[in-house]
Scaffold this motif. Structure first.
Motif, PDB file in Angstrom:
ATOM      1  N   ARG A 133       0.831  -1.211   0.000  1.00  0.00           N
ATOM      2  CA  ARG A 133       0.000   0.000   0.000  1.00  0.00           C
ATOM      3  C   ARG A 133       0.865   1.259   0.000  1.00  0.00           C
ATOM      4  O   ARG A 133       0.512   2.262  -0.634  1.00  0.00           O
ATOM      5  CB  ARG A 133      -0.968  -0.018   1.180  1.00  0.00           C
ATOM      6  N   LYS A 134       2.001   1.237   0.673  1.00  0.00           N
ATOM      7  CA  LYS A 134       2.910   2.395   0.652  1.00  0.00           C
ATOM      8  C   LYS A 134       3.472   2.612  -0.753  1.00  0.00           C
ATOM      9  O   LYS A 134       3.578   3.751  -1.212  1.00  0.00           O
ATOM     10  CB  LYS A 134       4.046   2.209   1.655  1.00  0.00           C
ATOM     11  N   VAL A 135       3.835   1.529  -1.406  1.00  0.00           N
ATOM     12  CA  VAL A 135       4.323   1.651  -2.788  1.00  0.00           C
ATOM     13  C   VAL A 135       3.214   2.242  -3.658  1.00  0.00           C
ATOM     14  O   VAL A 135       3.448   3.173  -4.438  1.00  0.00           O
ATOM     15  CB  VAL A 135       4.793   0.296  -3.354  1.00  0.00           C
ATOM     16  N   GLY A 136       2.010   1.731  -3.508  1.00  0.00           N
ATOM     17  CA  GLY A 136       0.879   2.263  -4.266  1.00  0.00           C
ATOM     18  C   GLY A 136       0.656   3.743  -3.991  1.00  0.00           C
ATOM     19  O   GLY A 136       0.297   4.502  -4.895  1.00  0.00           O
ATOM     20  N   GLY A 137       0.909   4.155  -2.764  1.00  0.00           N
ATOM     21  CA  GLY A 137       0.776   5.575  -2.418  1.00  0.00           C
ATOM     22  C   GLY A 137       1.789   6.432  -3.161  1.00  0.00           C
ATOM     23  O   GLY A 137       1.469   7.551  -3.579  1.00  0.00           O
ATOM     24  N   THR A 138       3.004   5.907  -3.355  1.00  0.00           N
ATOM     25  CA  THR A 138       3.993   6.679  -4.118  1.00  0.00           C
ATOM     26  C   THR A 138       3.585   6.767  -5.576  1.00  0.00           C
ATOM     27  O   THR A 138       3.778   7.804  -6.213  1.00  0.00           O
ATOM     28  CB  THR A 138       5.424   6.102  -4.013  1.00  0.00           C
ATOM     29  N   CYS A 139       2.997   5.697  -6.095  1.00  0.00           N
ATOM     30  CA  CYS A 139       2.503   5.724  -7.483  1.00  0.00           C
ATOM     31  C   CYS A 139       1.410   6.779  -7.622  1.00  0.00           C
ATOM     32  O   CYS A 139       1.445   7.609  -8.536  1.00  0.00           O
ATOM     33  CB  CYS A 139       1.954   4.360  -7.892  1.00  0.00           C
ATOM     34  N   LYS A 140       0.456   6.757  -6.702  1.00  0.00           N
ATOM     35  CA  LYS A 140      -0.655   7.708  -6.752  1.00  0.00           C
ATOM     36  C   LYS A 140      -0.146   9.138  -6.626  1.00  0.00           C
ATOM     37  O   LYS A 140      -0.559  10.029  -7.372  1.00  0.00           O
ATOM     38  CB  LYS A 140      -1.667   7.416  -5.655  1.00  0.00           C
ATOM     39  N   GLY A 141       0.773   9.368  -5.696  1.00  0.00           N
ATOM     40  CA  GLY A 141       1.307  10.718  -5.506  1.00  0.00           C
ATOM     41  C   GLY A 141       1.989  11.239  -6.758  1.00  0.00           C
ATOM     42  O   GLY A 141       1.794  12.399  -7.145  1.00  0.00           O
ATOM     43  N   CYS A 142       2.745  10.392  -7.403  1.00  0.00           N
ATOM     44  CA  CYS A 142       3.428  10.804  -8.630  1.00  0.00           C
ATOM     45  C   CYS A 142       2.412  11.037  -9.747  1.00  0.00           C
ATOM     46  O   CYS A 142       2.491  12.028 -10.471  1.00  0.00           O
ATOM     47  CB  CYS A 142       4.458   9.758  -9.037  1.00  0.00           C
TER      48      CYS A 142
END
Length: 150
Positions: A133-142
């Motif tokens: 989920r943290k990795v997904g959060g970086t994807c979403k933020g970018c």
């Protein structure tokens, strides 16, 4: 003009046209390469999500997906060169206008994917899910800051 001067001038013109065409081809190649890398990132995220959601029984593959994602995160740093901000791309101009902010987003993605590898190696599915989920959060933020909505 002598024949030699005309021939030399023509050769220079042809060289200039070929050089320009090569630069355009390289830039278009850079966009295609970037799109392939981002598609691979999405593919690994989708595969890991399917495993975590129990839609497929391939938990043993999470390590491979995590390692691949970490390698793709390293590559992602290089796939937005100057001159690749045209054509059919979802990349926003902010990538090149705000390079430090973009670098921070990519660095966060890299750090979180490295942590994903460690979580995968640890074998704790709860920890892996939280890190995913943290990795997904970086994807979403970018994507929110640097990708055009399609």
């Amino acid at each position: 003009m002598t024949g030699f001067v005309r021939l030399f001038s023509a050769a220079l013109c042809v060289a200039a046209v070929l050089a320009t065409g090569a630069a355009v081809a390289d830039d278009e190649g850079a966009i295609k390469h970037r799109q392939a890398i981002m598609k691979a990132v999405g593919g690994h995220m989708s595969a890991m999500a399917a495993i975590l959601q129990g839609r497929v029984p391939f938990k043993e593959d999470l390590k491979g997906h995590a390692h691949a994602q970490a390698e793709l995160a390293k590559i992602a740093e290089k796939v937005f060169p100057l001159g690749s901000d045209f054509g059919e791309t979802g990349a926003k101009p902010e990538i090149w206008a705000k390079p430090e902010e973009f670098k921070q987003a990519v660095t966060a993605f890299q750090a979180e994917t490295e942590a994903l590898v460690k979580a995968a190696e640890g074998g704790d599915m709860g920890a892996f899910g939280a890190q995913f989920r943290k990795v997904g959060g970086t994807c979403k933020g970018c994507h929110d800051s640097f990708r055009q909505k399609r």
